[in-house]
Design a protein around this motif. Structure first.
Motif, PDB file in Angstrom:
ATOM      1  N   ARG A  55     -16.741 -15.762   1.322  1.00  0.00           N
ATOM      2  CA  ARG A  55     -15.446 -15.123   1.593  1.00  0.00           C
ATOM      3  C   ARG A  55     -14.649 -16.013   2.459  1.00  0.00           C
ATOM      4  N   THR A  56     -15.331 -16.635   3.454  1.00  0.00           N
ATOM      5  CA  THR A  56     -14.282 -17.548   4.221  1.00  0.00           C
ATOM      6  C   THR A  56     -13.843 -18.641   3.348  1.00  0.00           C
ATOM      7  N   ALA A  57     -14.747 -19.346   2.618  1.00  0.00           N
ATOM      8  CA  ALA A  57     -14.083 -20.387   1.543  1.00  0.00           C
ATOM      9  C   ALA A  57     -12.879 -19.999   0.785  1.00  0.00           C
ATOM     10  N   LEU A  58     -13.186 -18.493   0.151  1.00  0.00           N
ATOM     11  CA  LEU A  58     -12.105 -18.034  -0.726  1.00  0.00           C
ATOM     12  C   LEU A  58     -10.911 -17.891  -0.072  1.00  0.00           C
ATOM     13  N   GLU A  59     -11.010 -17.180   1.237  1.00  0.00           N
ATOM     14  CA  GLU A  59      -9.789 -16.722   2.142  1.00  0.00           C
ATOM     15  C   GLU A  59      -9.167 -17.984   2.308  1.00  0.00           C
ATOM     16  N   ALA A  60      -9.698 -19.256   2.572  1.00  0.00           N
ATOM     17  CA  ALA A  60      -9.129 -20.480   3.367  1.00  0.00           C
ATOM     18  C   ALA A  60      -8.676 -21.303   2.111  1.00  0.00           C
ATOM     19  N   ALA A  61      -8.799 -21.244   1.081  1.00  0.00           N
ATOM     20  CA  ALA A  61      -8.370 -21.949  -0.176  1.00  0.00           C
ATOM     21  C   ALA A  61      -6.962 -21.803  -0.248  1.00  0.00           C
ATOM     22  N   PRO A  62      -6.306 -22.804  -0.316  1.00  0.00           N
ATOM     23  CA  PRO A  62      -5.056 -22.920  -0.598  1.00  0.00           C
ATOM     24  C   PRO A  62      -4.704 -22.427  -2.002  1.00  0.00           C
ATOM     25  N   ASP A  63      -3.213 -21.733  -1.984  1.00  0.00           N
ATOM     26  CA  ASP A  63      -3.079 -21.249  -3.505  1.00  0.00           C
ATOM     27  C   ASP A  63      -2.917 -22.576  -4.467  1.00  0.00           C
ATOM     28  N   GLY A  64      -2.956 -22.017  -5.748  1.00  0.00           N
ATOM     29  CA  GLY A  64      -2.854 -22.691  -6.821  1.00  0.00           C
ATOM     30  C   GLY A  64      -4.186 -23.175  -7.373  1.00  0.00           C
ATOM     31  N   ASP A  65      -4.239 -24.490  -7.832  1.00  0.00           N
ATOM     32  CA  ASP A  65      -5.329 -25.138  -8.366  1.00  0.00           C
ATOM     33  C   ASP A  65      -6.477 -25.194  -7.416  1.00  0.00           C
ATOM     34  N   ALA A  66      -6.218 -25.598  -6.231  1.00  0.00           N
ATOM     35  CA  ALA A  66      -7.535 -25.555  -5.249  1.00  0.00           C
ATOM     36  C   ALA A  66      -8.021 -24.190  -5.343  1.00  0.00           C
ATOM     37  N   ALA A  67      -7.357 -23.268  -5.206  1.00  0.00           N
ATOM     38  CA  ALA A  67      -7.978 -21.763  -5.153  1.00  0.00           C
ATOM     39  C   ALA A  67      -8.574 -21.611  -6.248  1.00  0.00           C
ATOM     40  N   GLU A  68      -8.339 -21.930  -7.475  1.00  0.00           N
ATOM     41  CA  GLU A  68      -8.915 -21.493  -8.896  1.00  0.00           C
ATOM     42  C   GLU A  68     -10.236 -22.380  -8.620  1.00  0.00           C
ATOM     43  N   ARG A  69     -10.193 -23.629  -8.243  1.00  0.00           N
ATOM     44  CA  ARG A  69     -11.434 -24.272  -8.340  1.00  0.00           C
ATOM     45  C   ARG A  69     -12.321 -23.970  -7.111  1.00  0.00           C
ATOM     46  N   THR A  70     -11.924 -23.316  -6.358  1.00  0.00           N
ATOM     47  CA  THR A  70     -12.768 -22.631  -5.316  1.00  0.00           C
ATOM     48  C   THR A  70     -13.605 -21.452  -5.698  1.00  0.00           C
ATOM     49  N   ARG A  71     -12.585 -20.608  -6.414  1.00  0.00           N
ATOM     50  CA  ARG A  71     -13.200 -19.363  -7.001  1.00  0.00           C
ATOM     51  C   ARG A  71     -14.236 -19.826  -8.205  1.00  0.00           C
ATOM     52  N   ILE A  72     -14.016 -20.769  -8.770  1.00  0.00           N
ATOM     53  CA  ILE A  72     -15.019 -21.179 -10.039  1.00  0.00           C
ATOM     54  C   ILE A  72     -16.407 -21.871  -9.411  1.00  0.00           C
ATOM     55  N   ALA A  73     -16.023 -22.698  -8.264  1.00  0.00           N
ATOM     56  CA  ALA A  73     -17.422 -23.196  -7.442  1.00  0.00           C
ATOM     57  C   ALA A  73     -17.961 -22.071  -6.891  1.00  0.00           C
ATOM     58  N   GLN A  74     -17.356 -20.920  -6.212  1.00  0.00           N
ATOM     59  CA  GLN A  74     -18.195 -20.126  -5.623  1.00  0.00           C
ATOM     60  C   GLN A  74     -18.896 -19.188  -6.508  1.00  0.00           C
ATOM     61  N   ALA A  75     -18.175 -18.897  -7.575  1.00  0.00           N
ATOM     62  CA  ALA A  75     -18.829 -18.002  -8.789  1.00  0.00           C
ATOM     63  C   ALA A  75     -20.141 -18.807  -9.343  1.00  0.00           C
ATOM     64  N   ALA A  76     -19.782 -20.008  -9.399  1.00  0.00           N
ATOM     65  CA  ALA A  76     -20.969 -20.845  -9.976  1.00  0.00           C
ATOM     66  C   ALA A  76     -22.217 -20.680  -9.111  1.00  0.00           C
ATOM     67  N   VAL A  77     -21.942 -20.995  -7.728  1.00  0.00           N
ATOM     68  CA  VAL A  77     -22.983 -20.889  -6.608  1.00  0.00           C
ATOM     69  C   VAL A  77     -23.832 -19.535  -6.874  1.00  0.00           C
ATOM     70  N   TRP A  78     -23.258 -18.421  -7.022  1.00  0.00           N
ATOM     71  CA  TRP A  78     -23.731 -16.958  -6.780  1.00  0.00           C
ATOM     72  C   TRP A  78     -24.557 -16.805  -8.307  1.00  0.00           C
ATOM     73  N   GLN A  79     -23.690 -17.393  -9.589  1.00  0.00           N
ATOM     74  CA  GLN A  79     -24.444 -17.302 -10.820  1.00  0.00           C
ATOM     75  C   GLN A  79     -25.802 -18.018 -10.752  1.00  0.00           C
ATOM     76  N   THR A  80     -25.933 -19.182 -10.281  1.00  0.00           N
ATOM     77  CA  THR A  80     -27.010 -19.990  -9.845  1.00  0.00           C
ATOM     78  C   THR A  80     -28.243 -19.159  -9.402  1.00  0.00           C
ATOM     79  N   ARG A  81     -27.751 -18.489  -8.009  1.00  0.00           N
ATOM     80  CA  ARG A  81     -28.697 -17.630  -7.284  1.00  0.00           C
ATOM     81  C   ARG A  81     -29.241 -16.445  -8.144  1.00  0.00           C
ATOM     82  N   PHE A  82     -28.304 -15.964  -8.879  1.00  0.00           N
ATOM     83  CA  PHE A  82     -28.890 -14.768  -9.669  1.00  0.00           C
ATOM     84  C   PHE A  82     -29.828 -15.290 -10.749  1.00  0.00           C
ATOM     85  N   GLU A  83     -29.381 -16.198 -11.518  1.00  0.00           N
ATOM     86  CA  GLU A  83     -30.265 -16.887 -12.493  1.00  0.00           C
ATOM     87  C   GLU A  83     -31.647 -17.352 -11.918  1.00  0.00           C
TER      88      GLU A  83
END
Length: 142
Positions: A55-83
């Protein structure tokens, strides 16, 4: 692991990211931590800390491409944990985990997860030659 479970894990990762900063966050965090901890209190606390860092990483991410990259990276982290959780479980436990994860995703209002063996490519974009035409039916064995 089946295609359905891979899609479910990806949906779970997306739900974690989507819920950050919303009213659904607290309920999702508690459920995800409990699911991943598998009854171990110390592990549940560790999972809650991981979720807070997300949550902290997502909230701290700047707008634009950096925010999207952070969302993608965080989603991948949790996807891997669930897998990993699903892969490590025996079949009856895997069904229980899948049901619990599906319920958690539904609580967040995230996009629906895999619901059957039908894959629709009507709006897909293909690069390169596509041979043939008509309807393609794919069936996955469970």
């Amino acid at each position: 692991m089946t295609e359905a479970l891979l899609v479910l894990a990806a949906s779970g990762g997306g739900a974690v990211v989507q819920a950050a900063g919303t009213d659904a966050w607290q309920a999702l965090c508690g459920g995800v931590a409990k699911l991943l901890a598998r009854g171990r209190a110390d592990q549940e606390r560790a999972e809650l800390e991981r979720l807070d860092r997300t949550r902290t990483a997502l909230e701290a991410a700047p707008d634009g491409d950096a925010a999207e990259r952070t969302r993608i990276a965080q989603a991948a982290v949790w996807q891997t944990r669930f897998e990993t959780l699903l892969e490590d479980a025996d079949e009856p436990e895997r069904r229980r985990i899948a049901a619990e994860l599906t319920a958690l995703i539904a609580q967040t209002g995230a996009a629906p997860t895999y619901t059957g063996d039908h894959v629709d490519f009507r709006n897909a974009t293909f690069n390169g030659p596509v041979l043939g035409s008509g309807t393609q039916h794919n069936h996955f064995q469970r």
